[in-house]
Design an enzyme around this catalytic site. Sequence first.
Site, PDB file in Angstrom:
ATOM      1  N   GLY A  45       0.496  -1.276   0.268  1.00 26.83           N
ATOM      2  CA  GLY A  45      -0.114   0.042   0.140  1.00 26.83           C
ATOM      3  C   GLY A  45       1.370   1.343   0.305  1.00 26.83           C
ATOM      4  N   GLN A  50       3.169   9.486   1.039  1.00 30.45           N
ATOM      5  CA  GLN A  50       4.206   9.397   0.763  1.00 30.45           C
ATOM      6  C   GLN A  50       5.563   9.371   0.046  1.00 30.45           C
ATOM      7  OE1 GLN A  50       2.321   5.231   2.625  1.00 30.45           O
ATOM      8  NE2 GLN A  50       4.376   5.131   3.424  1.00 30.45           N
ATOM      9  N   CYS A  93       5.983   0.342   7.421  1.00 29.00           N
ATOM     10  CA  CYS A  93       5.793   1.356   6.682  1.00 29.00           C
ATOM     11  C   CYS A  93       6.788   1.701   6.120  1.00 29.00           C
ATOM     12  CB  CYS A  93       4.987   2.674   7.437  1.00 29.00           C
ATOM     13  SG  CYS A  93       4.332   3.890   6.752  1.00 29.00           S
ATOM     14  N   LEU A  94       6.603   1.678   4.578  1.00 25.16           N
ATOM     15  CA  LEU A  94       7.580   2.418   3.248  1.00 25.16           C
ATOM     16  C   LEU A  94       7.925   3.674   4.714  1.00 25.16           C
ATOM     17  CD1 LEU A  94       5.835   0.981  -0.088  1.00 25.16           C
ATOM     18  CD2 LEU A  94       8.081  -0.139   1.275  1.00 25.16           C
ATOM     19  N   HIS A 135      -4.780   1.418   7.187  1.00 24.08           N
ATOM     20  CA  HIS A 135      -3.219   2.265   7.667  1.00 24.08           C
ATOM     21  C   HIS A 135      -3.246   3.155   6.600  1.00 24.08           C
ATOM     22  CE1 HIS A 135       0.904   1.380   8.114  1.00 24.08           C
ATOM     23  NE2 HIS A 135       1.160   2.623   6.997  1.00 24.08           N
ATOM     24  N   GLU A 136      -3.939   3.319   5.181  1.00 23.95           N
ATOM     25  CA  GLU A 136      -3.551   4.471   4.246  1.00 23.95           C
ATOM     26  C   GLU A 136      -4.518   5.520   4.747  1.00 23.95           C
ATOM     27  OE1 GLU A 136      -0.481   3.590   2.054  1.00 23.95           O
ATOM     28  OE2 GLU A 136      -0.188   1.086   2.847  1.00 23.95           O
ATOM     29  N   HIS A 139      -3.248   7.764   6.727  1.00 25.93           N
ATOM     30  CA  HIS A 139      -2.094   8.483   5.739  1.00 25.93           C
ATOM     31  C   HIS A 139      -2.429   9.685   5.476  1.00 25.93           C
ATOM     32  CE1 HIS A 139       2.366   6.882   6.288  1.00 25.93           C
ATOM     33  NE2 HIS A 139       1.864   5.418   5.529  1.00 25.93           N
TER      34      HIS A 139
HETATM   35 NI    NI Z   1       2.466   3.217   5.876  1.00 21.40          NI
END
Ligand code: NI
Length: 177
Positions: A45, A50, A93-94, A135-136, A139
Amino acid sequence: MILTIRVYGDDVLRRPAGTVTSFDEQLATLVQDMAETMYSAPGIGLAAPQVGVSRRIIVVDISHNDHQDQLYALINPEVVERSEENDRMEEGCLSIPGVNEAVVRPTWVKIRAQDVQGNEVEIEAEGLLARCFQHEIDHLNGILFVDRLVPFRKKLIRGKLKKLFGTISPPVAANAG
Ligand code: NI
């Protein structure tokens, strides 16, 4: 095109993202680039903040392949219903590489969003997919999974975050869920 992923400490990750109003070629290109960036990371995701774009756009694909047949690209997504039942699962998380922690979230959610053409869509999801959407969407509100840890764990990882990223980046008070 693969985009640069912003990491913990970058202000864009803490800013509430703006609503998307034009469903044009530029949006389609950004969504495609976000998908490519997510697959190459690899991740399941990615949210627009991000990659430094403060707009309400997420891509999700929990299938771990890049055929894109299970790719969700959602514009202006919102959680409109959630189960009372929660589960607890480890997340990463990236934008916070090197940190994995268990997070409690509703098991099931209903999402309302638009597709890249601007058509309204409604999706019901459970398990990993539901978790990933939540989660996304967090963000887009400037919330990171580390904000959702139990107080004890939150306190424990402060040192780790400081060491890895040289800073502690708290949620903007108004966004803290
Ligand atoms: Ni994330």
